[in-house]
Design a protein around this motif. Structure first.
Motif, PDB file in Angstrom:
ATOM      1  N   THR A  49      11.798 -24.058  17.574  1.00 34.47           N
ATOM      2  CA  THR A  49      12.151 -25.357  18.146  1.00 34.47           C
ATOM      3  C   THR A  49      13.169 -25.182  19.266  1.00 34.47           C
ATOM      4  O   THR A  49      13.039 -25.773  20.336  1.00 34.47           O
ATOM      5  CB  THR A  49      12.702 -26.294  17.057  1.00 34.47           C
ATOM      6  N   GLU A  92      13.671 -22.465  21.070  1.00 39.32           N
ATOM      7  CA  GLU A  92      13.000 -21.805  22.188  1.00 39.32           C
ATOM      8  C   GLU A  92      12.145 -22.790  22.975  1.00 39.32           C
ATOM      9  O   GLU A  92      12.127 -22.766  24.210  1.00 39.32           O
ATOM     10  CB  GLU A  92      12.148 -20.642  21.684  1.00 39.32           C
ATOM     11  N   ARG A  93      11.468 -23.682  22.278  1.00 37.49           N
ATOM     12  CA  ARG A  93      10.647 -24.697  22.947  1.00 37.49           C
ATOM     13  C   ARG A  93      11.521 -25.630  23.776  1.00 37.49           C
ATOM     14  O   ARG A  93      11.211 -25.921  24.915  1.00 37.49           O
ATOM     15  CB  ARG A  93       9.859 -25.499  21.904  1.00 37.49           C
ATOM     16  N   ASP A  94      12.614 -26.086  23.186  1.00 36.96           N
ATOM     17  CA  ASP A  94      13.494 -27.007  23.892  1.00 36.96           C
ATOM     18  C   ASP A  94      14.099 -26.376  25.141  1.00 36.96           C
ATOM     19  O   ASP A  94      14.191 -27.020  26.185  1.00 36.96           O
ATOM     20  CB  ASP A  94      14.605 -27.495  22.956  1.00 36.96           C
ATOM     21  N   VAL A  95      14.462 -25.121  25.045  1.00 31.83           N
ATOM     22  CA  VAL A  95      15.014 -24.413  26.205  1.00 31.83           C
ATOM     23  C   VAL A  95      13.927 -24.265  27.263  1.00 31.83           C
ATOM     24  O   VAL A  95      14.158 -24.478  28.457  1.00 31.83           O
ATOM     25  CB  VAL A  95      15.586 -23.042  25.803  1.00 31.83           C
ATOM     26  N   SER A  96      12.723 -23.951  26.850  1.00 25.11           N
ATOM     27  CA  SER A  96      11.610 -23.769  27.776  1.00 25.11           C
ATOM     28  C   SER A  96      11.274 -25.077  28.497  1.00 25.11           C
ATOM     29  O   SER A  96      11.059 -25.095  29.707  1.00 25.11           O
ATOM     30  CB  SER A  96      10.382 -23.270  27.024  1.00 25.11           C
ATOM     31  N   VAL A  97      11.244 -26.190  27.778  1.00 22.92           N
ATOM     32  CA  VAL A  97      10.955 -27.499  28.359  1.00 22.92           C
ATOM     33  C   VAL A  97      12.046 -27.896  29.335  1.00 22.92           C
ATOM     34  O   VAL A  97      11.783 -28.426  30.409  1.00 22.92           O
ATOM     35  CB  VAL A  97      10.787 -28.568  27.246  1.00 22.92           C
ATOM     36  N   ARG A  98      13.258 -27.611  29.005  1.00 18.74           N
ATOM     37  CA  ARG A  98      14.396 -27.980  29.837  1.00 18.74           C
ATOM     38  C   ARG A  98      14.352 -27.245  31.182  1.00 18.74           C
ATOM     39  O   ARG A  98      14.726 -27.795  32.205  1.00 18.74           O
ATOM     40  CB  ARG A  98      15.698 -27.666  29.112  1.00 18.74           C
ATOM     41  N   TRP A  99      13.901 -26.017  31.195  1.00 19.26           N
ATOM     42  CA  TRP A  99      13.887 -25.208  32.415  1.00 19.26           C
ATOM     43  C   TRP A  99      12.556 -25.276  33.147  1.00 19.26           C
ATOM     44  O   TRP A  99      12.365 -24.597  34.153  1.00 19.26           O
ATOM     45  CB  TRP A  99      14.252 -23.766  32.087  1.00 19.26           C
ATOM     46  N   SER A 100      11.630 -26.097  32.675  1.00 23.23           N
ATOM     47  CA  SER A 100      10.330 -26.215  33.351  1.00 23.23           C
ATOM     48  C   SER A 100      10.392 -27.194  34.492  1.00 23.23           C
ATOM     49  O   SER A 100      11.103 -28.110  34.579  1.00 23.23           O
ATOM     50  CB  SER A 100       9.273 -26.715  32.379  1.00 23.23           C
TER      51      SER A 100
END
Length: 70
Positions: free
Chosen positions: A60, A62-70
């Motif tokens: 979760t 890792e997903r949140d960090v990935s979404v934030r930097w997309s």
């Protein structure tokens, strides 16, 4: 005790009742390393549930960090 030392001798050396030591020996023989939960050690399903919760938290994050930097 598992190496063949008499139960009575081990109990006397440790200063505990022979019956208690016998009970713990039977638990260990039946359940192995899962015999004595506590001190941060859990058995079976509880340990698996904890592991899965930790994995979910990691994924979760890792997903949140990935979404934030997309």
């Amino acid at each position: 005790m598992l190496a063949g030392t008499p139960l009575r001798h081990v109990a006397e050396t440790l200063g505990i009742a022979k019956s208690l030591l016998g009970k713990r020996k039977r638990q260990y023989e039946q359940q192995g390393d899962d015999a004595f939960p506590g001190n941060g050690k859990q058995r079976g399903e509880s340990a698996e549930l904890l592991r899965l919760r930790q994995q979910l938290a990691q994924v979760t994050m890792e997903r949140d960090v990935s979404v934030r930097w997309s």
